[in-house]
Design a protein around this motif. Structure first.
Motif, short mmCIF file in Angstrom:
data_model
loop_
_atom_site.label_atom_id
_atom_site.label_comp_id
_atom_site.label_asym_id
_atom_site.label_seq_id
_atom_site.Cartn_x
_atom_site.Cartn_y
_atom_site.Cartn_z
N VAL A 110 6.38 15.20 10.46
CA VAL A 110 6.65 14.16 11.52
C VAL A 110 7.68 14.60 12.52
O VAL A 110 8.80 15.21 12.14
N ILE A 111 7.37 14.25 13.90
CA ILE A 111 8.48 14.90 14.81
C ILE A 111 8.69 13.66 15.59
O ILE A 111 8.02 13.05 16.23
N GLY A 112 9.88 13.44 16.14
CA GLY A 112 10.47 12.25 16.98
C GLY A 112 12.01 11.86 16.23
O GLY A 112 12.42 12.15 15.42
N CYS A 113 12.39 10.96 17.21
CA CYS A 113 13.76 10.22 16.79
C CYS A 113 13.46 8.67 16.38
O CYS A 113 12.78 8.10 16.96
N SER A 114 13.85 8.27 15.15
CA SER A 114 13.76 7.04 14.79
C SER A 114 12.32 6.52 14.73
O SER A 114 11.80 5.54 15.21
N THR A 115 11.48 7.24 13.94
CA THR A 115 10.09 7.01 13.76
C THR A 115 9.60 7.33 12.46
O THR A 115 10.33 8.16 11.57
N LEU A 116 8.69 6.54 11.86
CA LEU A 116 8.01 6.71 10.57
C LEU A 116 6.75 7.17 10.57
O LEU A 116 5.90 6.73 11.54
N GLY A 117 6.49 8.17 10.14
CA GLY A 117 5.13 8.87 10.09
C GLY A 117 4.29 8.79 8.76
O GLY A 117 5.09 8.90 7.72
N LEU A 118 3.22 8.66 8.36
CA LEU A 118 2.35 8.60 7.43
C LEU A 118 1.53 9.32 7.29
O LEU A 118 0.64 9.72 8.29
N THR A 119 1.01 9.75 6.30
CA THR A 119 -0.17 10.30 5.57
C THR A 119 -1.00 9.31 4.75
O THR A 119 -0.34 9.00 3.89
N GLY A 120 -2.46 9.27 4.98
CA GLY A 120 -3.28 8.74 3.99
C GLY A 120 -4.33 9.17 3.76
O GLY A 120 -4.94 9.85 4.53
N GLY A 121 -4.93 9.04 2.56
CA GLY A 121 -6.49 9.72 2.30
C GLY A 121 -7.21 8.92 0.75
O GLY A 121 -6.38 8.34 0.40
N ALA A 122 -8.16 9.25 0.99
CA ALA A 122 -9.00 8.46 -0.28
C ALA A 122 -9.22 9.75 -1.35
O ALA A 122 -9.72 10.82 -0.73
N TYR A 123 -9.15 9.40 -2.38
CA TYR A 123 -9.48 10.21 -3.48
C TYR A 123 -10.93 10.59 -3.55
O TYR A 123 -11.68 9.70 -3.11
N SER A 124 -11.39 11.78 -3.92
CA SER A 124 -12.97 12.01 -4.10
C SER A 124 -13.55 11.34 -4.95
O SER A 124 -13.10 10.84 -5.93
N GLY A 125 -14.84 10.99 -5.07
CA GLY A 125 -15.74 10.28 -5.95
C GLY A 125 -15.87 11.04 -7.28
O GLY A 125 -15.41 12.19 -7.42
#
Length: 308
Positions: A110-125
């Motif tokens: 995550v690049i920036g000032c005063s920021t929140l970055g997220l990653t999300g994903g679904a597990y495989s079946g």
């Protein structure tokens, strides 16, 4: 080493079997995503993988580690006021394929000032072959802070939370992307109007203060925009290594070289093939693993010593 009679390269990138250019040259019986499209309109030609309209450029493929490196995406959000913003979000969707985003070789940046970055994903079946289950979801992120551009780390400084931050991702994700929380507004938008988040190879990103300056300031760094490498783990995903000859025959065992062995995947159910110690080549081809030159020379040296 490609299938006999098939191209072993697309442009500057080697295409080893079970991957191949076209259905005839790829092991599509193991998975259709082993089929590589060679874009001859580019100079040099560029290999691409994925469904039409959603293909990503392949950087390289390795048999030894069961990895394919591909170009990824940068997600960003830019503000012109406390409420006005534009954004773009990139995501790898690999559900239903042989591919998993490598947890040991990638991380969220995550690049920036005063920021929140997220990653999300679904597990495989179940079994790693079905579409991901939307009810089984994973998310993590990190927060960066800097009161001004002068308070960020120096160029090349570690991404430890001032100007940029980094966190690992988990294993066995069938889809993964980088994004920002909805309705997020940063207090630093006047001097740092754009924030960025990406899933990228560990050690690849190097922080620069110039990345924080102006609207889409990171675009001025051609190294960033040209290539954001993401490492994916591939495997034969129809189960773990076969335990019996009958199971090998029933499942169309992929390790066909006589000098090869099976290795269980560490990222989702499945297996890859490897040449035995002292051999090298392609274990997915008959007679693909041949005795290495170093091993032959070692044997010759030992024989000479015994007869001296």
């Amino acid at each position: 080493m490609s299938l006999p009679g098939c191209p072993d390269k697309c442009g500057d990138v080697s295409i080893p079997y079970p991957f191949g250019v076209g259905d005839r040259c790829a092991a599509v019986g193991l998975n259709p995503y082993f089929n590589i499209t060679c874009d001859d309109a580019a100079r040099p030609p560029v290999p691409k993988l994925g469904d039409p309209g959603m293909q990503a450029e392949v950087i390289d493929i390795t048999l030894e580690r069961g990895e394919v490196r591909m170009n990824g995406f940068i997600s960003y959000v830019c503000y012109t006021s406390n409420t006005s913003s534009t954004n773009a979000t990139g995501q790898f969707v690999v559900g239903g394929t042989q591919l998993r985003v490598s947890p040991s070789r990638n991380q969220l940046t995550v690049i920036g000032c005063s920021t929140l970055g997220l990653t999300g994903g679904a597990y495989s079946g179940p079994g790693g072959r079905s579409e991901p289950d939307d009810d089984v979801y994973y998310a993590t992120g990190c927060y960066t802070y800097c009161g001004s551009l002068n308070s960020t780390g120096a160029d090349g400084a570690p991404c430890a939370g001032t100007g940029c931050c980094q966190v690992p991702i988990t294993a066995d994700l069938a889809s993964v992307g980088a994004r920002f929380p909805s309705n997020w507004v940063s207090s630093s938008w006047r001097f740092n109007p754009c924030f960025y988040a990406m899933i990228a190879e560990v050690g690849w990103y190097s922080f620069r203060r110039s990345h924080l300056v102006g609207v889409l300031g990171i675009v001025n760094d051609s190294n960033i925009m040209r290539r954001v490498p993401v490492v994916l783990d591939w495997a034969v995903r129809d189960g773990w290594c076969p335990a019996t000859a009958e199971e090998k025959a029933r499942r169309k065992y992929a390790c066909v070289s006589g000098n090869s062995h099976c290795v269980n995947s560490s990222n989702g159910m499945g297996y890859t093939c490897s040449c035995l110690q002292g051999y090298e080549g392609n274990p997915y081809l008959e007679d693909g693993c041949q005795e290495s030159k170093s091993n032959k020379n070692k044997f010759k040296f030992s024989s000479t010593a015994l007869t001296s």
